[in-house]
Design a protein around this motif. Structure first.
Motif, PDB file in Angstrom:
ATOM      1  N   SER A  18       0.830  -1.208   0.000  1.00 29.63           N
ATOM      2  CA  SER A  18       0.000   0.000   0.000  1.00 29.63           C
ATOM      3  C   SER A  18       0.860   1.253   0.000  1.00 29.63           C
ATOM      4  N   LEU A  19       1.971   1.187   0.722  1.00 29.01           N
ATOM      5  CA  LEU A  19       2.889   2.324   0.795  1.00 29.01           C
ATOM      6  C   LEU A  19       3.493   2.621  -0.570  1.00 29.01           C
ATOM      7  N   ILE A  20       3.892   1.577  -1.288  1.00 28.24           N
ATOM      8  CA  ILE A  20       4.481   1.759  -2.612  1.00 28.24           C
ATOM      9  C   ILE A  20       3.461   2.349  -3.586  1.00 28.24           C
ATOM     10  N   LEU A  21       2.217   1.872  -3.491  1.00 31.12           N
ATOM     11  CA  LEU A  21       1.169   2.392  -4.380  1.00 31.12           C
ATOM     12  C   LEU A  21       0.916   3.875  -4.114  1.00 31.12           C
ATOM     13  N   SER A  22       0.893   4.256  -2.849  1.00 26.69           N
ATOM     14  CA  SER A  22       0.716   5.666  -2.511  1.00 26.69           C
ATOM     15  C   SER A  22       1.923   6.484  -2.954  1.00 26.69           C
ATOM     16  N   ALA A  23       3.106   5.921  -2.703  1.00 30.86           N
ATOM     17  CA  ALA A  23       4.335   6.639  -3.053  1.00 30.86           C
ATOM     18  C   ALA A  23       4.465   6.840  -4.555  1.00 30.86           C
ATOM     19  N   ALA A  24       3.939   5.903  -5.352  1.00 27.18           N
ATOM     20  CA  ALA A  24       4.067   5.996  -6.810  1.00 27.18           C
ATOM     21  C   ALA A  24       3.439   7.284  -7.338  1.00 27.18           C
ATOM     22  N   VAL A  25       2.263   7.632  -6.827  1.00 24.79           N
ATOM     23  CA  VAL A  25       1.609   8.874  -7.260  1.00 24.79           C
ATOM     24  C   VAL A  25       2.403  10.073  -6.762  1.00 24.79           C
ATOM     25  N   TYR A  26       2.847  10.029  -5.513  1.00 25.69           N
ATOM     26  CA  TYR A  26       3.662  11.120  -4.972  1.00 25.69           C
ATOM     27  C   TYR A  26       4.936  11.308  -5.788  1.00 25.69           C
ATOM     28  N   VAL A  27       5.563  10.204  -6.176  1.00 28.51           N
ATOM     29  CA  VAL A  27       6.800  10.269  -6.964  1.00 28.51           C
ATOM     30  C   VAL A  27       6.553  10.990  -8.282  1.00 28.51           C
ATOM     31  N   MET A  28       5.467  10.622  -8.955  1.00 25.39           N
ATOM     32  CA  MET A  28       5.177  11.236 -10.252  1.00 25.39           C
ATOM     33  C   MET A  28       4.930  12.728 -10.093  1.00 25.39           C
ATOM     34  N   VAL A  29       4.177  13.101  -9.075  1.00 26.98           N
ATOM     35  CA  VAL A  29       3.901  14.521  -8.826  1.00 26.98           C
ATOM     36  C   VAL A  29       5.190  15.248  -8.433  1.00 26.98           C
ATOM     37  N   ILE A 252      12.411  11.188  -6.006  1.00 31.79           N
ATOM     38  CA  ILE A 252      11.900   9.869  -5.630  1.00 31.79           C
ATOM     39  C   ILE A 252      12.076   9.633  -4.129  1.00 31.79           C
ATOM     40  N   VAL A 253      13.276   9.907  -3.639  1.00 32.03           N
ATOM     41  CA  VAL A 253      13.549   9.712  -2.210  1.00 32.03           C
ATOM     42  C   VAL A 253      12.626  10.584  -1.370  1.00 32.03           C
ATOM     43  N   GLY A 254      12.466  11.846  -1.774  1.00 36.56           N
ATOM     44  CA  GLY A 254      11.593  12.757  -1.035  1.00 36.56           C
ATOM     45  C   GLY A 254      10.154  12.282  -1.021  1.00 36.56           C
ATOM     46  N   ALA A 255       9.663  11.788  -2.170  1.00 34.50           N
ATOM     47  CA  ALA A 255       8.282  11.308  -2.251  1.00 34.50           C
ATOM     48  C   ALA A 255       8.076  10.076  -1.379  1.00 34.50           C
ATOM     49  N   ILE A 256       9.054   9.194  -1.348  1.00 35.60           N
ATOM     50  CA  ILE A 256       8.947   8.000  -0.500  1.00 35.60           C
ATOM     51  C   ILE A 256       8.942   8.397   0.981  1.00 35.60           C
ATOM     52  N   ILE A 257       9.747   9.399   1.332  1.00 36.39           N
ATOM     53  CA  ILE A 257       9.752   9.888   2.715  1.00 36.39           C
ATOM     54  C   ILE A 257       8.386  10.450   3.091  1.00 36.39           C
ATOM     55  N   VAL A 258       7.802  11.240   2.179  1.00 34.28           N
ATOM     56  CA  VAL A 258       6.478  11.808   2.426  1.00 34.28           C
ATOM     57  C   VAL A 258       5.445  10.697   2.630  1.00 34.28           C
ATOM     58  N   ALA A 259       5.493   9.683   1.747  1.00 35.97           N
ATOM     59  CA  ALA A 259       4.556   8.565   1.856  1.00 35.97           C
ATOM     60  C   ALA A 259       4.742   7.824   3.180  1.00 35.97           C
ATOM     61  N   CYS A 260       5.991   7.637   3.586  1.00 38.90           N
ATOM     62  CA  CYS A 260       6.271   6.943   4.853  1.00 38.90           C
ATOM     63  C   CYS A 260       5.769   7.753   6.048  1.00 38.90           C
ATOM     64  N   ILE A 261       5.980   9.058   6.009  1.00 34.28           N
ATOM     65  CA  ILE A 261       5.516   9.906   7.111  1.00 34.28           C
ATOM     66  C   ILE A 261       3.998   9.827   7.238  1.00 34.28           C
ATOM     67  N   ARG A 262       3.299   9.968   6.105  1.00 34.63           N
ATOM     68  CA  ARG A 262       1.833   9.904   6.133  1.00 34.63           C
ATOM     69  C   ARG A 262       1.359   8.535   6.622  1.00 34.63           C
ATOM     70  N   ASN A 263       1.990   7.489   6.108  1.00 35.86           N
ATOM     71  CA  ASN A 263       1.606   6.145   6.488  1.00 35.86           C
ATOM     72  C   ASN A 263       1.858   5.904   7.971  1.00 35.86           C
ATOM     73  N   GLY A 264       3.006   6.352   8.454  1.00 36.92           N
ATOM     74  CA  GLY A 264       3.344   6.164   9.854  1.00 36.92           C
ATOM     75  C   GLY A 264       2.410   6.920  10.779  1.00 36.92           C
ATOM     76  N   LEU A 265       2.036   8.139  10.386  1.00 34.51           N
ATOM     77  CA  LEU A 265       1.099   8.914  11.198  1.00 34.51           C
ATOM     78  C   LEU A 265      -0.267   8.237  11.263  1.00 34.51           C
ATOM     79  N   ASN A 266      -0.705   7.685  10.132  1.00 34.98           N
ATOM     80  CA  ASN A 266      -1.992   6.978  10.107  1.00 34.98           C
ATOM     81  C   ASN A 266      -1.960   5.739  10.989  1.00 34.98           C
ATOM     82  N   LEU A 267      -0.877   4.963  10.855  1.00 31.19           N
ATOM     83  CA  LEU A 267      -0.776   3.728  11.633  1.00 31.19           C
ATOM     84  C   LEU A 267      -0.717   3.992  13.135  1.00 31.19           C
ATOM     85  N   ASN A 268      -0.169   5.151  13.510  1.00 36.34           N
ATOM     86  CA  ASN A 268      -0.062   5.485  14.933  1.00 36.34           C
ATOM     87  C   ASN A 268      -1.279   6.245  15.441  1.00 36.34           C
ATOM     88  N   GLY A 269      -2.323   6.329  14.585  1.00 34.98           N
ATOM     89  CA  GLY A 269      -3.581   6.917  15.012  1.00 34.98           C
ATOM     90  C   GLY A 269      -3.547   8.417  15.221  1.00 34.98           C
TER      91      GLY A 269
END
Length: 302
Positions: A18-29, A252-269
């Motif tokens: 799910s993280l990769i799928l989210s990051a893919a759109v962020y990467v393109m943008v 790419i690295v920046g977009a993956i970081i953004v995706a990870c931050i968003r994902n981590g915040l969601n997982l931690n409620g």
């Protein structure tokens, strides 16, 4: 790494996919945002382009147009929006911030008119063949790796070659570093700026098709805020807001970081409102660091 260690759900295979799928759109943008930022500009309309192009892709799929032509249509829609932005910046002489801010409202308004304020669903309208190909493009995988990851990797290679190995790419860096010197050296600044916005729009269009494929629909707020995600990812990836520095790997690295931050915040409620605050603070600090670093580098040269 911090999230990988401290948040067990983060390292589950389903979440990583799910993280990769989210990051893919962020990467393109992010790659799209990076092109104009490297050239000394900015594009605030990317999120609206994502939504409009994604809606166009959905409409074509609903008409049972094959997947590839539907994706090409989305890319062309993005390219047209980018051309309008480029026209406003180069011919009308508007500053990029104002031109693309206007574009953000224009393209979002067109999306609302096109959809009549309704989400464009695909499942109930497209044939099984069209629907399956669309779903596979948006969230399918090959050898355990999501297809969108292959798409952004291929695009990143093409863009990296363009920026580093072609005259056009080198001119973008030159333009971003010193626009006056670029103009005096005989570079067609108008053409370079215009093409940069067109390419950015096309990447936004492809991001829209990827997002639509993942959602199998496009809501009227699709892509909302993605322009800031792209700028955020670009800055985190080392693309200087002053222009003339950075590359696609950083985006790419920046977009993956953004995706990870968003994902981590969601997982931690973490509440969605607080997420906005946290991300806002991070982007302010990142831009501040970039500004200070740029000033120090220029002072060192002088």
């Amino acid at each position: 790494m911090f999230l990988f260690i401290t948040t067990p759900p983060f390292r589950q295979s389903y979440n990583l996919t799910s993280l990769i799928l989210s990051a893919a759109v962020y990467v393109m943008v992010a790659m799209g945002a990076s092109i104009v930022i490297i050239g000394g500009g900015i594009d605030l309309s990317l999120g609206s382009i994502v939504g409009l192009a994604g809606a166009a892709c959905c409409l074509f799929i609903r008409m049972n147009i094959p997947l590839i032509p539907s994706i090409i249509a989305a890319v062309l829609v993005g390219g047209i929006c980018g051309a309008v932005n480029g026209f406003m910046v180069t011919v009308m002489g508007l500053i990029p911030f104002i031109a693309t801010l206007g574009g953000m409202w224009i393209y979002r308004g067109i999306l609302m008119i096109l959809t009549n304020g309704q989400t464009i669903a695909v499942r109930a309208y497209a044939s099984e063949e069209s629907l399956n190909s669309f779903v596979k493009f948006g969230s399918g995988s090959v050898l355990g790796i999501p297809i969108p990851a292959y798409v952004f990797a291929a695009v990143a290679l093409i863009l990296s070659f363009m920026l580093r190995k072609t005259v056009f790419g080198r001119n973008i860096y030159f333009l971003g570093s010193n626009p006056d010197a670029a103009s005096m050296s005989g570079i067609n600044v108008t053409k370079i700026k215009f093409l940069a916005y067109v390419i950015t729009g096309m990447l936004g269009g492809l991001a829209g098709a990827m997002l639509a494929g993942r959602l199998v629909s496009m809501p009227t707020n699709g892509g909302n805020g993605y322009e800031f995600e792209g700028i955020f990812a670009s800055v985190l990836g080392g693309i200087s807001m002053a222009g003339g520095e950075g590359g696609m790997l950083g985006a790419i690295v920046g977009a993956i970081i953004v995706a990870c931050i968003r994902n981590g915040l969601n997982l931690n409620g973490i509440d969605a409102f607080w997420q906005q605050v946290i991300l806002g603070v991070i982007i302010v600090m990142a831009v501040f660091y970039d500004t200070v670093s740029t000033k120090e580098a220029r002072n060192a040269k002088s």
